[in-house]
Design an enzyme around this catalytic site. Structure first.
Site, PDB file in Angstrom:
ATOM      1  N   CYS A 191       3.500   8.416   1.111  1.00  0.00           N
ATOM      2  CA  CYS A 191       4.090   7.459   2.043  1.00  0.00           C
ATOM      3  C   CYS A 191       4.336   6.171   1.256  1.00  0.00           C
ATOM      4  O   CYS A 191       3.408   5.546   0.749  1.00  0.00           O
ATOM      5  CB  CYS A 191       3.104   7.236   3.193  1.00  0.00           C
ATOM      6  N   GLU A 196      10.881  -2.245   6.476  1.00  0.00           N
ATOM      7  CA  GLU A 196      11.979  -1.505   7.094  1.00  0.00           C
ATOM      8  C   GLU A 196      12.943  -1.095   5.964  1.00  0.00           C
ATOM      9  O   GLU A 196      13.688  -1.936   5.435  1.00  0.00           O
ATOM     10  CB  GLU A 196      12.684  -2.398   8.126  1.00  0.00           C
ATOM     11  N   GLU A 219       0.832  -1.196   0.000  1.00  0.00           N
ATOM     12  CA  GLU A 219       0.000   0.000   0.000  1.00  0.00           C
ATOM     13  C   GLU A 219       0.873   1.254   0.000  1.00  0.00           C
ATOM     14  O   GLU A 219       1.927   1.287   0.633  1.00  0.00           O
ATOM     15  CB  GLU A 219      -0.911  -0.014   1.232  1.00  0.00           C
ATOM     16  N   CYS A 254       2.420  -2.736  15.554  1.00  0.00           N
ATOM     17  CA  CYS A 254       2.287  -2.442  14.120  1.00  0.00           C
ATOM     18  C   CYS A 254       1.618  -3.589  13.382  1.00  0.00           C
ATOM     19  O   CYS A 254       2.018  -4.748  13.516  1.00  0.00           O
ATOM     20  CB  CYS A 254       3.671  -2.177  13.526  1.00  0.00           C
ATOM     21  N   SER A 265      12.568   6.490   7.230  1.00  0.00           N
ATOM     22  CA  SER A 265      12.227   6.198   8.624  1.00  0.00           C
ATOM     23  C   SER A 265      12.752   4.814   8.963  1.00  0.00           C
ATOM     24  O   SER A 265      12.526   3.856   8.223  1.00  0.00           O
ATOM     25  CB  SER A 265      10.708   6.252   8.794  1.00  0.00           C
ATOM     26  N   CYS A 278      -0.776   5.441  10.082  1.00  0.00           N
ATOM     27  CA  CYS A 278       0.477   4.773  10.444  1.00  0.00           C
ATOM     28  C   CYS A 278       0.192   3.436  11.108  1.00  0.00           C
ATOM     29  O   CYS A 278      -0.630   3.346  12.004  1.00  0.00           O
ATOM     30  CB  CYS A 278       1.270   5.577  11.461  1.00  0.00           C
ATOM     31  N   CYS A 328       7.600  -5.414  15.536  1.00  0.00           N
ATOM     32  CA  CYS A 328       7.171  -4.365  16.462  1.00  0.00           C
ATOM     33  C   CYS A 328       5.747  -4.693  16.917  1.00  0.00           C
ATOM     34  O   CYS A 328       4.867  -4.941  16.078  1.00  0.00           O
ATOM     35  CB  CYS A 328       7.242  -3.001  15.790  1.00  0.00           C
ATOM     36  N   CYS A 362       6.994  -7.142   6.574  1.00  0.00           N
ATOM     37  CA  CYS A 362       8.122  -6.648   7.368  1.00  0.00           C
ATOM     38  C   CYS A 362       8.650  -7.790   8.227  1.00  0.00           C
ATOM     39  O   CYS A 362       7.874  -8.588   8.753  1.00  0.00           O
ATOM     40  CB  CYS A 362       7.666  -5.495   8.261  1.00  0.00           C
TER      41      CYS A 362
HETATM   42  N1  SAH Z   1      10.034   0.301   9.606  1.00  0.00           N
HETATM   43  C1  SAH Z   1      10.203   1.719   9.530  1.00  0.00           C
HETATM   44  C2  SAH Z   1       9.210   2.323   8.594  1.00  0.00           C
HETATM   45  C3  SAH Z   1       7.761   2.265   9.083  1.00  0.00           C
HETATM   46  S1  SAH Z   1       7.305   3.882   9.371  1.00  0.00           S
HETATM   47  C4  SAH Z   1      10.184   2.312  10.906  1.00  0.00           C
HETATM   48  O1  SAH Z   1       9.959   1.561  11.857  1.00  0.00           O
HETATM   49  O2  SAH Z   1      10.470   3.491  11.070  1.00  0.00           O
HETATM   50  C5  SAH Z   1       5.822   3.776  10.128  1.00  0.00           C
HETATM   51  C6  SAH Z   1       5.778   4.563  11.439  1.00  0.00           C
HETATM   52  O3  SAH Z   1       4.524   4.319  12.043  1.00  0.00           O
HETATM   53  C7  SAH Z   1       6.828   4.076  12.419  1.00  0.00           C
HETATM   54  O4  SAH Z   1       7.285   5.102  13.239  1.00  0.00           O
HETATM   55  C8  SAH Z   1       6.048   3.079  13.197  1.00  0.00           C
HETATM   56  O5  SAH Z   1       6.652   2.794  14.419  1.00  0.00           O
HETATM   57  C9  SAH Z   1       4.713   3.781  13.315  1.00  0.00           C
HETATM   58  N2  SAH Z   1       3.624   2.859  13.629  1.00  0.00           N
HETATM   59  C10 SAH Z   1       3.566   1.534  13.414  1.00  0.00           C
HETATM   60  N3  SAH Z   1       2.398   1.042  13.855  1.00  0.00           N
HETATM   61  C11 SAH Z   1       1.690   2.064  14.348  1.00  0.00           C
HETATM   62  C12 SAH Z   1       0.376   2.182  14.908  1.00  0.00           C
HETATM   63  N4  SAH Z   1      -0.430   1.130  15.039  1.00  0.00           N
HETATM   64  N5  SAH Z   1      -0.031   3.403  15.289  1.00  0.00           N
HETATM   65  C13 SAH Z   1       0.754   4.477  15.113  1.00  0.00           C
HETATM   66  N6  SAH Z   1       1.991   4.436  14.574  1.00  0.00           N
HETATM   67  C14 SAH Z   1       2.457   3.236  14.203  1.00  0.00           C
END
Ligand code: SAH
Length: 367
Positions: free
Chosen positions: A111, A168, A98, A125, A199, A341, A122, A118
């Site tokens: 974005c 990532e 997406e 996420c 990021s 996000c 985390c 991934c």
């Molecule tokens: N893997 C990279 C790129 C993903 S960026 C990274 O970790 O930076 C997506 C951003 O959204 C990251 O900061 C991630 O931690 C955040 N994110 C992931 N899941 C989320 C959620 N459920 N609510 C809000 N932010 C979230």
């Protein structure tokens, strides 16, 4: 646009300017063919080699036989009430990623995803829950920008790119770097380096290499100010703990005139949102030129967390402000189409079989 996928042909969307120059020089052509081709593709919107009139007839014939210009296809478009647009993009063999366009009054941010799924786990996420299939190619990364801009048309320009979609980015280093260099090329989209942001969850060795390879803005997904909690929320922390991560951030900020690194911090109720957490965060970032972006947690089915209350987030922000750190609260966009996000899931054929392990883990919890 050629839609037939012929794997014997070289897809020219896989090359940045450097790669394209090498490609032409190796075939005995002049290096400037690279910029000519980039202009045709990205600025003139021409993908039929026959129409590339400043190339010799023989070169056109060669390219037609051996090369293609093929971007991935948008298969679904959803527009949220706030104008945020989400596209599901087909990547073949049952995989979909997406990309999300976020319009604001003075800019338009895309974005972009870097991987199918991934490999990191985390806990907050939803992409993580999908497992991992593979890295995206340069063509599939720059292709997201290419098809999105085409779809948006002339009036809506993409002015900013954030590598904050699925995956990532720094674990797909070479392709992401080539794609970002391509986005900033004067002969393609010409985005300024301040408007391209990578990021990362904190892949320390790759962060240290990035500076050499590509000059872009950096955001780090921090989410916790102590190792114990970060080990749990962002498990890659077990490999690259906070001390190493902070050292890499300082190093990155030192090189060149960049003013800061943006630290993303998802607000999870009762987990990382106390006054003590804010204090610890301010202390951790004391020696790094930092901005903090607080992200209200976006829930997804079966997520184990709740978003912090609005007043808790405001109090957290105020504490950081008082400590002298510029702090913003990320406005949640595109919620009603699951484009916010951490809500990007696409459709991933998980090769890591991690979901099985996750299921096992869940079961053991239940017992
Ligand atoms: N893997 C990279 C790129 C993903 S960026 C990274 O970790 O930076 C997506 C951003 O959204 C990251 O900061 C991630 O931690 C955040 N994110 C992931 N899941 C989320 C959620 N459920 N609510 C809000 N932010 C979230």
């Amino acid at each position: 646009m050629s839609v037939s996928v012929n794997s014997d042909k070289v897809n020219l969307l896989n090359f940045d300017r450097k790669g394209l120059t090498t490609f032409f020089v190796e075939m005995g052509e002049k290096p400037f063919r690279a910029t000519q081709i980039l202009k045709w593709i990205y600025q003139e919107d021409v993908t039929d080699f026959e129409q590339m009139t400043n190339l010799s007839k023989s070169l056109r014939a060669y390219l037609k036989e051996h090369c293609m210009i093929t971007a991935p296809e948008i298969i679904l478009e959803q527009i949220a009430s706030d104008g945020t647009t989400k596209w599901v993009v087909e990547m073949g063999q049952g995989n979909r990623i997406e990309s999300v366009f976020i319009p604001e009054h003075n800019r338009g941010t895309l974005c972009v995803s870097s991987q199918i799924g991934c490999a990191l786990a985390c806990t907050f996420c939803s992409t993580a829950k999908q497992g991992f299939n593979r890295n995206l190619s340069v063509a599939e990364i720059i292709g997201q920008l290419y098809v999105a801009q085409k779809r948006l048309g002339e009036e809506k320009r993409i002015t900013n790119v954030v590598m904050m979609g699925m995956g990532e980015p720094l674990l797909n280093f070479d392709n992401v770097v080539a794609a970002m260099n391509l986005m900033m090329d004067d002969f393609t989209f010409g985005l300024s380096k301040r408007r391209v942001t990578v990021s990362t969850s904190g892949i320390v060795p790759a962060m240290l290499r990035l500076n050499e390879a590509c000059d872009v803005s950096m955001a780090v997904s921090l989410h916790a100010a102590n190792d114990e909690l970060r080990d749990e929320l962002v498990p890659i922390n077990q490999k690259y703990p906070l001390a190493e991560l902070m050292a890499a951030c300082s190093e990155y900020a030192k090189q060149g005139p960049r003013k800061h690194i943006t630290f993303e911090y998802v607000m999870l109720e009762g987990v990382n949102d106390s006054i003590q957490d804010a204090r610890a965060l301010a202390k951790l970032l004391k020696n790094v030129p930092a901005k903090i972006n607080l992200i209200p947690f976006n829930p997804f089915p079966n997520s184990a967390y709740l978003c912090s209350k609005a007043e808790t987030i405001t109090r957290f922000k105020d504490m950081l402000h008082k400590a002298g750190i510029v702090t913003t609260i990320r406005k949640t966009r595109g919620e009603d189409i699951d484009a916010a996000c951490g809500q990007l899931v696409g459709k991933v054929k998980d090769k890591s079989r991690r979901h099985l392990k996750l299921q096992k883990m869940d079961l053991s919890h239940a017992i």
